[in-house]
Motif scaffolding. Structure first.
Motif, PDB file in Angstrom:
ATOM      1  N   GLU A   1     -10.471   7.303  -1.069  1.00 21.19           N
ATOM      2  CA  GLU A   1      -9.214   8.015  -0.889  1.00 21.19           C
ATOM      3  C   GLU A   1      -8.520   8.133  -2.242  1.00 21.19           C
ATOM      4  O   GLU A   1      -8.837   7.378  -3.169  1.00 21.19           O
TER       5      GLU A   1
ATOM      6  N   GLU B   1     -19.088   8.218   5.911  1.00 18.90           N
ATOM      7  CA  GLU B   1     -18.036   7.211   6.071  1.00 18.90           C
ATOM      8  C   GLU B   1     -16.964   7.307   4.985  1.00 18.90           C
ATOM      9  O   GLU B   1     -16.031   6.511   4.969  1.00 18.90           O
TER      10      GLU B   1
ATOM     11  N   ARG C   1      -8.164   1.405  10.910  1.00 23.89           N
ATOM     12  CA  ARG C   1      -9.492   1.449  10.341  1.00 23.89           C
ATOM     13  C   ARG C   1     -10.057   0.057  10.118  1.00 23.89           C
ATOM     14  O   ARG C   1     -10.798  -0.460  10.933  1.00 23.89           O
ATOM     15  N   HIS C   2      -9.699  -0.553   9.036  1.00 23.06           N
ATOM     16  CA  HIS C   2     -10.408  -1.788   8.703  1.00 23.06           C
ATOM     17  C   HIS C   2      -9.481  -2.883   8.249  1.00 23.06           C
ATOM     18  O   HIS C   2      -9.919  -3.961   7.950  1.00 23.06           O
ATOM     19  N   TYR C   3      -8.184  -2.584   8.176  1.00 24.12           N
ATOM     20  CA  TYR C   3      -7.276  -3.603   7.658  1.00 24.12           C
ATOM     21  C   TYR C   3      -6.878  -4.551   8.787  1.00 24.12           C
ATOM     22  O   TYR C   3      -5.958  -4.283   9.543  1.00 24.12           O
TER      23      TYR C   3
ATOM     24  N   ARG D   1     -13.263  -2.353   1.790  1.00 24.12           N
ATOM     25  CA  ARG D   1     -13.978  -2.684   3.017  1.00 24.12           C
ATOM     26  C   ARG D   1     -14.854  -3.932   2.858  1.00 24.12           C
ATOM     27  O   ARG D   1     -14.940  -4.755   3.744  1.00 24.12           O
TER      28      ARG D   1
ATOM     29  N   ARG E   1     -16.310  -7.280   7.156  1.00 25.69           N
ATOM     30  CA  ARG E   1     -15.453  -7.565   6.010  1.00 25.69           C
ATOM     31  C   ARG E   1     -15.468  -9.070   5.754  1.00 25.69           C
ATOM     32  O   ARG E   1     -15.393  -9.845   6.697  1.00 25.69           O
TER      33      ARG E   1
ATOM     34  N   PRO F   1      -5.200 -15.019   0.920  1.00 23.31           N
ATOM     35  CA  PRO F   1      -6.194 -15.799   0.158  1.00 23.31           C
ATOM     36  C   PRO F   1      -5.899 -15.821  -1.343  1.00 23.31           C
ATOM     37  O   PRO F   1      -6.282 -16.764  -2.023  1.00 23.31           O
ATOM     38  N   SER F   2      -5.204 -14.799  -1.859  1.00 28.18           N
ATOM     39  CA  SER F   2      -4.944 -14.787  -3.299  1.00 28.18           C
ATOM     40  C   SER F   2      -3.816 -15.741  -3.691  1.00 28.18           C
ATOM     41  O   SER F   2      -3.541 -15.927  -4.869  1.00 28.18           O
TER      42      SER F   2
ATOM     43  N   VAL G   1      -5.854  -2.679   0.891  1.00 26.41           N
ATOM     44  CA  VAL G   1      -6.091  -1.994   2.162  1.00 26.41           C
ATOM     45  C   VAL G   1      -7.363  -1.141   2.149  1.00 26.41           C
ATOM     46  O   VAL G   1      -8.132  -1.164   3.111  1.00 26.41           O
ATOM     47  N   PRO G   2      -7.665  -0.378   1.081  1.00 22.89           N
ATOM     48  CA  PRO G   2      -8.868   0.465   1.138  1.00 22.89           C
ATOM     49  C   PRO G   2     -10.176  -0.300   0.898  1.00 22.89           C
ATOM     50  O   PRO G   2     -11.242   0.304   0.979  1.00 22.89           O
TER      51      PRO G   2
ATOM     52  N   LYS H   1      -7.969  -8.115  -0.617  1.00 21.05           N
ATOM     53  CA  LYS H   1      -6.825  -7.859   0.267  1.00 21.05           C
ATOM     54  C   LYS H   1      -6.265  -6.447   0.124  1.00 21.05           C
ATOM     55  O   LYS H   1      -5.334  -6.080   0.835  1.00 21.05           O
TER      56      LYS H   1
ATOM     57  N   ALA I   1     -10.026 -12.389  -4.605  1.00 17.25           N
ATOM     58  CA  ALA I   1      -9.049 -12.449  -3.504  1.00 17.25           C
ATOM     59  C   ALA I   1      -8.108 -11.249  -3.562  1.00 17.25           C
ATOM     60  O   ALA I   1      -7.751 -10.673  -2.533  1.00 17.25           O
ATOM     61  N   LEU I   2      -7.702 -10.875  -4.774  1.00 17.26           N
ATOM     62  CA  LEU I   2      -6.785  -9.743  -4.915  1.00 17.26           C
ATOM     63  C   LEU I   2      -7.468  -8.439  -4.529  1.00 17.26           C
ATOM     64  O   LEU I   2      -6.868  -7.574  -3.886  1.00 17.26           O
TER      65      LEU I   2
ATOM     66  N   HIS J   1       0.854  -1.172   0.000  1.00 14.76           N
ATOM     67  CA  HIS J   1       0.000   0.000   0.000  1.00 14.76           C
ATOM     68  C   HIS J   1       0.895   1.228   0.000  1.00 14.76           C
ATOM     69  O   HIS J   1       2.064   1.146   0.367  1.00 14.76           O
TER      70      HIS J   1
ATOM     71  N   ASP K   1     -12.771   2.680   0.702  1.00 17.20           N
ATOM     72  CA  ASP K   1     -12.546   4.007   1.267  1.00 17.20           C
ATOM     73  C   ASP K   1     -12.310   4.973   0.121  1.00 17.20           C
ATOM     74  O   ASP K   1     -11.496   4.710  -0.768  1.00 17.20           O
TER      75      ASP K   1
END
Lengths: 596, 179
Positions: free
Chosen positions: B24, B54, A192-194, B84, B178, A318-319, B81-82, B79, B75-76, A139, B22
């Motif tokens: 962003e 939100e 947050r959500h990770y 949800r 999630r 998972p990927s 980060v943004p 995973k 899956a990609l 990220h 998110d």
């Protein structure tokens, strides 16, 4: 860190952005930062100048900083940290970022950026850093608002080390670093959500243990995910494998998770893995894959890969599941959590090792082992590279030794002939295959392991790619040893040209190499050379005795190739043994040209 | 066998995937880059903020691939980060899908009258007119829009891409966990 509050009082009304960044790093437990200054990061360097909590290591090239942070992270389990300037500083980190992404190494790279009002104007030393690094980071962030600064740094560390670890970039415009910014402590920043899933599903663990208890031709196939899961995961792996009495093979990245001296370990697998490991993978009825990702260097031809086995795959990502190989029992979890659960289930069910059930399997494996696939022809007159690694191992095995490598033939010989008993002692560029990785990585390892004997097993072509870091080693008195197996060739390139391109050695020979002994002296280090086998041990001993960086120029047999070899695109049972093997002549042909 | 035995299918299927992200900077580039970097198809992609409080945007991606590739894509995406929430609307039950298009017809009186007749028949709305042009708005499934455009043969088309939602009580909102 206990001394963290000294940096600034708890209520900090007058920090600027750069000081907030520094404070966040200290609160994240950072002790060392690898970096190189420049215009856009001067505020951060000013903040570094005014504090004593973390040490900055001035590298000689930004790529070196990233590999150093990778080495640091892989031996310590902590997040490695890099600080570079905007534009070329940032673009020079791209190779290291990609390397860390492929090998799941947690690093945070802070890049300077031109002031926010100049972004997009093609300003001096401006580059679209978040755009360029988006595909090669886990990220990345561009911080435009000082309010977000502390939160973003803390989140970057959280993302880098959570789930499947990886590199994170935080791009810091100069005005954000210079202006006032509020500080928030890590505990005040909610992530947050990770929150990747870590614990395995109980029913999957039960199914896995049932399969393990019933298998007749099982094999553990273990990768770097277990090492990333930590020392406890490696302990649990050892306990579980020994409780079953099953054979175990490890990937290049997994070496050290299970001790090489244990008779259950049948060597590394894959393109240059042992005959027994690859044949066992091909012939098994149950494959227990833990923290490995069925990379093409491991699987060979996909439709010929272990055709008759049930496959269990433990991975936190998972990927990675069913990406290359379809598995019957996927378990998405942290390897440590999964191993702990499997071990608990194994004990709960009262399973005992059943040597009788797997005796025929072990007998078959012993048969494969008797082929001695790592054997090579010894020489009285020239140093065989395999022999050099064997001697290095014998003479250093009782030391606190850490090995890094460059990329190529020497890397494979090191993986085959150096025996790793413990994790966190083997740092190599596996996924990306980055020449120039080993020397800067060793620098990072030495910093994390101040008393350790850190050796970069190198080829001369790779080593030259980042040799500027010798200067850093000398400056910080980091006694890294470069053990260069010098054959004047890009050996692995030449090997493929021998096999698949009719011996046409296009541009794989290096003329005008430096005199490595004089080069060492020019850097203010010690240079040693061995040209015959009887000089080898003395050179290694002298290298170990020197309290400082050393370059060893080990002039080796130029013609030697790495065996065994599964040519890319072949199946495991198509493995080529060495020319010395009586039954298995080497079959190279131009049919192999399209392989990768 | 008891265990998940995924048979590798070579048949390609169209999937509609909804993703809550998110809102962003760079999040759309991240999603698109993931598809282009790995050679996956994007048949349609829409994105807009759906939850201001939100800061959430909803991306609807229509893609096609073998079952294995669709699983990889999900899956990609999951995973990142943004990201949800994610739902494969195609496999998770019944779904309503709508697309909007604007279509402009240019021509003489006879052509325009013909276009009005087609629009009336297909339920399209006239939203702009001049002496030489008519502009229609049409909403429906992608297939509805395809057939409207085939009949109308307009001079200019702008399509919005697919938006979709599961039928019934299933929802994709920030409050759900999630996956």
């Amino acid at each position: 860190m206990s001394d963290a509050p000294d940096l600034a009082p708890p209520v900090t009304p007058k920090l600027n952005g750069a000081e907030v960044v520094l404070r966040a790093l200290v609160d994240q437990g950072v002790e060392h930062v690898f970096g190189y200054p420049g215009g856009a990061v001067l505020p951060l360097y000013d903040a570094i100048f005014k504090q004593n909590h973390l040490q900055h290591i001035l590298v000689r090239h930004e790529q070196g900083a990233v590999h150093a942070a990778e080495g640091y992270a892989r031996t310590s389990g902590k997040v490695g940290v890099v600080l570079v300037t905007s534009g070329p500083g940032a673009t020079n980190t791209v190779t290291g970022l990609t390397d860390a992404l492929m090998d799941s190494v947690p690093i945070v790279v802070l890049t300077g950026q031109v002031p926010t009002h100049m972004i997009g104007n093609d300003a001096f030393q401006e580059a679209d850093t978040v755009g360029i690094t988006r595909p090669c980071t886990k990220h990345n962030y561009l911080v435009k608002d000082p309010e977000d600064l502390a939160r973003t740094i803390h989140e970057a560390f959280h993302v880098a080390r959570s789930g499947r670890p990886g590199p994170v970039v935080v791009d810091l415009p100069k005005d954000v670093a210079l202006g006032p910014a509020p500080y928030h402590a890590p505990e005040d920043v909610p992530h947050r959500h990770y929150q990747p899933k870590r614990t395995p599903a109980a029913d999957r663990i039960e199914q896995a243990v049932d399969l393990i208890a019933r298998a007749h031709r099982p094999i553990f196939y273990v990768g770097g995910g277990v090492i990333n899961a930590g020392p406890e995961a490696c302990e649990d792996l050892r306990t579980l494998v020994r409780a079953t009495g099953y054979p175990i093979t490890q990937t290049l990245m997994g070496l050290g998770a299970f001790p090489a001296s244990d008779p259950l370990f049948i060597g590394m697998l894959g393109m240059h893995g042992t005959y027994e490991a690859n044949m066992a993978m091909h012939g098994c009825d149950l494959m227990i894959c833990i923290g490995a990702r069925f990379d093409d260097r491991v699987t060979g031809r996909l439709d010929g890969f272990s055709p008759n086995s049930v496959k269990i795959h433990v991975d936190i990502d998972p990927s990675s599941i069913n990406k290359n190989i379809q598995v019957q029992l996927p378990i998405i979890a942290d390897c440590g959590e999964a191993l702990k659960a499997m071990l608990a289930r194994w004990r709960e069910r009262g399973h005992q090792p059943d040597p009788l059930r797997i005796a025929p399997w072990w007998e078959t494996i012993r048969g494969w082992q008797s082929r001695n696939s790592l054997g090579y022809r010894k020489s009285e007159t020239s140093i065989k590279p395999q022999h050099a690694i064997e001697r290095l191992y014998e003479l250093t095995k009782n030391e606190d030794v850490y090995i890094t490598t460059e990329v190529g033939q020497h890397q494979m010989w090191a993986a085959q002939h150096f025996k790793f008993e413990d994790p966190f002692r083997w740092m190599t560029s596996g996924g990306l295959g980055t020449m120039g990785y080993g020397l800067p990585a060793a620098m990072g390892v030495q910093l994390a392991r101040p008393g350790g004997l850190v050796i970069d097993i190198a080829g001369e072509a790779s080593w030259v790619m980042n040799m500027q870091e010798m200067s850093t080693l000398v400056q910080y008195r980091l006694p890294v040893k470069s053990f260069i197996l010098n054959n004047s060739y890009m050996g692995m390139v030449r090997q493929w040209q021998d096999f698949f391109h009719g011996n046409r050695h296009a541009e794989s020979y290096m003329d005008s190499l430096p005199d490595f002994v004089k080069l060492a002296e020019a850097f203010g280090a010690v240079g040693l050379r061995a040209t015959t086998p009887d000089e080898l041990d003395d050179v290694i001993r002298e290298m170990m005795a020197v309290d400082g960086p050393v370059i060893c120029d080990i002039v080796v047999d130029r013609a030697e190739n790495v065996y065994p070899m599964i040519p890319g695109g072949a199946a495991h049972n198509d493995i080529m043994l060495s020319p010395e093997d009586p039954d298995e002549p080497v079959r190279g042909s131009e049919d192999g040209m399209p392989l990768v | 066998m008891l265990y998940e035995q995924r048979i590798a299918e070579d048949t390609t299927r169209r999937h509609t995937i909804a993703v809550l992200v998110d809102n962003e900077p760079g999040v759309l580039a991240r999603v698109i880059g993931l598809f282009s970097g790995r050679g996956y198809n994007i048949d349609s992609l829409t994105v807009a903020e759906v939850d201001r409080a939100e800061h959430l945007s909803r991306i609807t991606i229509v893609t096609s691939g073998t079952e294995q590739i669709i699983e990889q894509i999900k899956a990609l995406l999951a995973k990142q980060v943004p990201v949800r929430q994610l739902a494969d609307l195609t496999t998770e039950g019944q779904v309503v899908e709508r697309e909007m298009a604007l279509a402009k017809v240019v021509g003489d009186r006879a052509r325009l009258i013909d276009a009005l007749r087609v629009a009336d028949f297909m339920g399209a709305r006239l939203i702009d007119r001049t002496l030489e042009t008519l502009t229609f708005e049409v909403t429906g499934s992608s297939e509805d829009i395809d057939s409207f455009l085939r009949l109308l043969e307009p001079e200019e088309v702008s399509r919005a891409g697919v938006v979709a939602m599961a039928r019934g009580t299933r929802m994709l909102t920030a409050s759900e966990l999630r996956p």
